[in-house]
Design an enzyme around this catalytic site. Sequence first.
Site, short mmCIF file in Angstrom:
data_model
loop_
_atom_site.label_atom_id
_atom_site.label_comp_id
_atom_site.label_asym_id
_atom_site.label_seq_id
_atom_site.Cartn_x
_atom_site.Cartn_y
_atom_site.Cartn_z
N HIS A 83 0.79 -1.23 0.00
CA HIS A 83 0.00 0.00 0.00
C HIS A 83 0.82 1.28 0.00
O HIS A 83 0.24 2.37 -0.05
CB HIS A 83 -0.96 0.03 1.19
CG HIS A 83 -2.11 -0.90 1.04
ND1 HIS A 83 -3.27 -0.54 0.38
CD2 HIS A 83 -2.28 -2.18 1.43
CE1 HIS A 83 -4.11 -1.57 0.40
NE2 HIS A 83 -3.52 -2.58 1.01
N LYS A 116 -8.58 14.68 3.18
CA LYS A 116 -7.78 13.46 3.28
C LYS A 116 -6.91 13.60 4.51
O LYS A 116 -6.87 14.69 5.10
CB LYS A 116 -6.92 13.27 2.02
CG LYS A 116 -6.13 14.54 1.62
CD LYS A 116 -5.32 14.35 0.34
CE LYS A 116 -6.16 14.38 -0.91
NZ LYS A 116 -6.12 13.12 -1.65
N ARG A 117 -6.24 12.52 4.94
CA ARG A 117 -5.33 12.65 6.08
C ARG A 117 -4.31 13.76 5.79
O ARG A 117 -3.92 13.97 4.64
CB ARG A 117 -4.60 11.32 6.34
CG ARG A 117 -5.50 10.21 6.88
CD ARG A 117 -6.10 10.56 8.24
NE ARG A 117 -5.10 10.64 9.26
CZ ARG A 117 -4.77 9.65 10.09
NH1 ARG A 117 -5.41 8.49 10.03
NH2 ARG A 117 -3.83 9.81 10.99
N LYS A 145 1.02 14.47 0.78
CA LYS A 145 -0.24 14.85 0.12
C LYS A 145 -0.26 16.35 -0.22
O LYS A 145 -1.13 16.82 -0.94
CB LYS A 145 -1.44 14.47 1.00
CG LYS A 145 -1.61 12.94 1.11
CD LYS A 145 -2.75 12.59 2.06
CE LYS A 145 -2.94 11.09 2.25
NZ LYS A 145 -3.71 10.47 1.15
N THR A 194 -8.29 6.91 -3.07
CA THR A 194 -9.66 6.53 -3.41
C THR A 194 -10.57 7.75 -3.32
O THR A 194 -11.63 7.79 -3.93
CB THR A 194 -10.20 5.44 -2.48
OG1 THR A 194 -10.03 5.87 -1.11
CG2 THR A 194 -9.49 4.12 -2.70
N LYS A 201 -13.96 9.07 -5.58
CA LYS A 201 -15.26 9.49 -5.01
C LYS A 201 -15.70 10.83 -5.60
O LYS A 201 -16.86 11.03 -5.95
CB LYS A 201 -15.17 9.59 -3.48
CG LYS A 201 -14.82 8.29 -2.77
CD LYS A 201 -14.49 8.56 -1.30
CE LYS A 201 -13.78 7.38 -0.67
NZ LYS A 201 -13.20 7.72 0.66
C1 LIG Z 1 -11.93 7.96 0.95
C2 LIG Z 1 -11.50 8.46 2.25
C3 LIG Z 1 -10.13 8.64 2.53
C4 LIG Z 1 -9.06 8.40 1.51
O1 LIG Z 1 -8.85 9.62 0.83
P1 LIG Z 1 -7.56 9.84 -0.08
O2 LIG Z 1 -7.82 11.16 -0.74
O3 LIG Z 1 -7.55 8.71 -1.07
O4 LIG Z 1 -6.38 9.86 0.82
C5 LIG Z 1 -9.77 9.13 3.78
N1 LIG Z 1 -10.68 9.40 4.73
C6 LIG Z 1 -12.00 9.26 4.49
C7 LIG Z 1 -12.96 9.60 5.56
C8 LIG Z 1 -12.45 8.78 3.26
O5 LIG Z 1 -13.77 8.63 3.05
#
Ligand SMILES: *Cc1c(COP(=O)(O)O)cnc(C)c1O
Length: 755
Positions: free
Chosen positions: A290, A481-482, A487, A589, A593
């Site tokens: 990952h 995102k985190r 990032k 991911t 979305k």
């Molecule tokens: C989808 C999702 C993530 C992953 O987001 P990335 O932009 O791919 O890092 C992190 N936290 C939550 C709550 C999510 O729904």
Amino acid sequence: MPKPLTDQEKRKQISVRGLAGVENVSDLKTNFNRHLHFTLVKDRNVATKRDYYFALANTVRDHLVGRWIRTQQHYYEKDPKKIVNGWQVEEADDWLRYGNPWEKARPEYMRPVHFYGRVEHTPEGVKWVDTQVVLALPYDTPVPGYRNNVVNTMRLWSAKAPCDFNLKDFNVGGYIQAVLDRNLAENISRVLYPNDNFFEGKELRLKQEYFVVAATLQDIVRRFKSSKFGSTEVVRVDLSTLPDKVAIQLNDTHPALAIPELMRILLDTEHQTWEKAWDIVTRTCAYTNHTVLPEALERWPIDLFQNLLPRHLEIIFEINRRHLERIANLYPGDHDRLRRMSLVEEGDQKKINMAHLCIVGSHAVNGVARIHSDIIKATLFKDFYEVDPHKFQNKTNGITPRRWLVMCNPGLAEVIAERIGEDYIRDLGQLKNLLEFVDDDSLIRDIAKVKQENKLKFSAYLEEHYKVKINPNSMFDVQVKRIHEYKRQLLNCLHIITLYNRIKKEPNKNWTPRTIMIGGKAAPGYHTAKLIIRLITAVGDIVNHDEVVGDRLKVIFLENYKVTLAEKIIPASDLSEQISTAGTEASGTGNMKFMLNGALTIGTMDGANVEMAEEAGEENLFIFGMRVDDVDAMDKNGYDAMEYYNRIPELKLAMDQIAGGYFSPDQHDLFKDIVNMLLHHDRFKVFADYEAYIKCQDKVSALYKNPKEWTKMVIHNIAGCGKFSSDRTISQYAREIWGMEPSLERIPAPDDPRQ
Ligand SMILES: *Cc1c(COP(=O)(O)O)cnc(C)c1O
């Protein structure tokens, strides 16, 4: 003369009159009887005085409830929020306090898990003795399929001290300690390590990993032996067919101990030969990587292992001995290769490289997006790819269209269904049929309308829960995102400051209004990530209160970002920020979305962004910045942040403002660590992409002025989303790694007469 009323009669009259406005006497009786029946489960034949008292008390309490709740709500809303001065402050989440209605404890399947102790090699075989035992109590959660009558089981484990835990060495004073030690044992499943892409080599974490693995493997073996397949007339069940019925997919290296644990069971309990056991293990296990970030890779100190899992360490050493023997035969004299490929890393402290263990113990290894799978073959696992190229695969991540479209964005799901029917919900590839309507004014209008409704709804939500008012006609530019340096929330932040300076400089220009929202959690121990949050809130404080800027630029930091918030903000977003340094985001991911919910992406050629651009057409995304090759070249030639700082005036201005306390007037050097990092030791090369990012953002702003062209681009993106369904991902794992075909057999509903 009428007799005067007694006090009791007066009270009765008053209370009946008092209730009259709310409810009449017969309603009161009905409610009293309802409580007697349903709450106390009694009828008048058996009810006691106490039952009548409780039924009455409940009836009366019902009258207070509405006011009670409303009063507390009132107090809550008056209360100041806990977010403290722009810093992230953690709060404990005791999510099981009130129980979990979805789970079912299964104490009948409880299993012992052993720790510590020592290994005895006897003529009868190997014995792991003098261990400490913790029980693993399973909890099952139903996982329903989408309208197919299938309900699978997710089995989680809770740590439970055995009844006799430490109680055998009872003496005066030993009792209290024994009771306290029970807590220590049960701590194993008490807390989740909150890091994102960071390895913390704590003993408790290793205990957790082994606890889950050991419980699960016992469960797998028990179920296999009791299945029709495993239980034949023969007394001893042969585990050689285990890989035909069981697949163990190692989701990152966290469950890597499954490899030595299954070996231990096969060798020490089932008395198989090493060769036979190893064949079963490698055919059963497969590994998904990952991340390539070195600080995230699990490398457990041997001392920890030796103490906690002595038998597993022996087995890992033997796996390594045979593995290195094979490599030495393939590359005679290549000692550096042996060092690179060893499961044991030498150094001050010897460590086990868990990714190497996973690769050696698996028949398949995969990354989670095409570019990531290519990178691990070319760099991180190059030596392993060279000897076993057939093991290496790709499985691009996906998201479920049920949660991330139908549930969170029913308006958009409906607009799509009106054009192409509902089958796309199970077969997301059908979204490409939307291309037929891409120039259709009615679709363009409907898609834009749903987005505007979602934006209004989210604005109302923000106003209610975060007490901020935003302009729903501005572009919603979102990075959730985190919080992590790779990032590059800081790159976004530099764009915000640049926009701010531009608006201040030319306040009368026709700026595209933006509401820039950034949200996410920092790992509690990650100082830089917490300071990044503080910088964003500080920039927001200055920008949002500047009257020259007005509502053309607003900056919101969304605290406590979680799935529930993602489900609200993603359908309301116009622009999705996916701006990691090329080569660092394995897949992402969140990017998928947003794409599915009609946001356009501004992003680097990283992770799944690459495949999103391929599916929707690169001209339908805002792609900018260095590619992986550029980043690699820069690593070779050296990255000089100062050069960018000195050459690009808008970048210099933004940095000087951060460094000079423009955004932190009460503490000028508040952001010195960030400034120092960006200028002198930025692993993620923020400045190298600054210019390209700003130029790309200018194109975004220009296109947003043309709603029709913007929405057409959105339609191309939605139509290109088919690949990113997790249905496709899972069926590829099933066919290409687990060797299974999806079952077409229909499971009847419980009330179906055909059952
Ligand atoms: C989808 C999702 C993530 C992953 O987001 P990335 O932009 O791919 O890092 C992190 N936290 C939550 C709550 C999510 O729904």
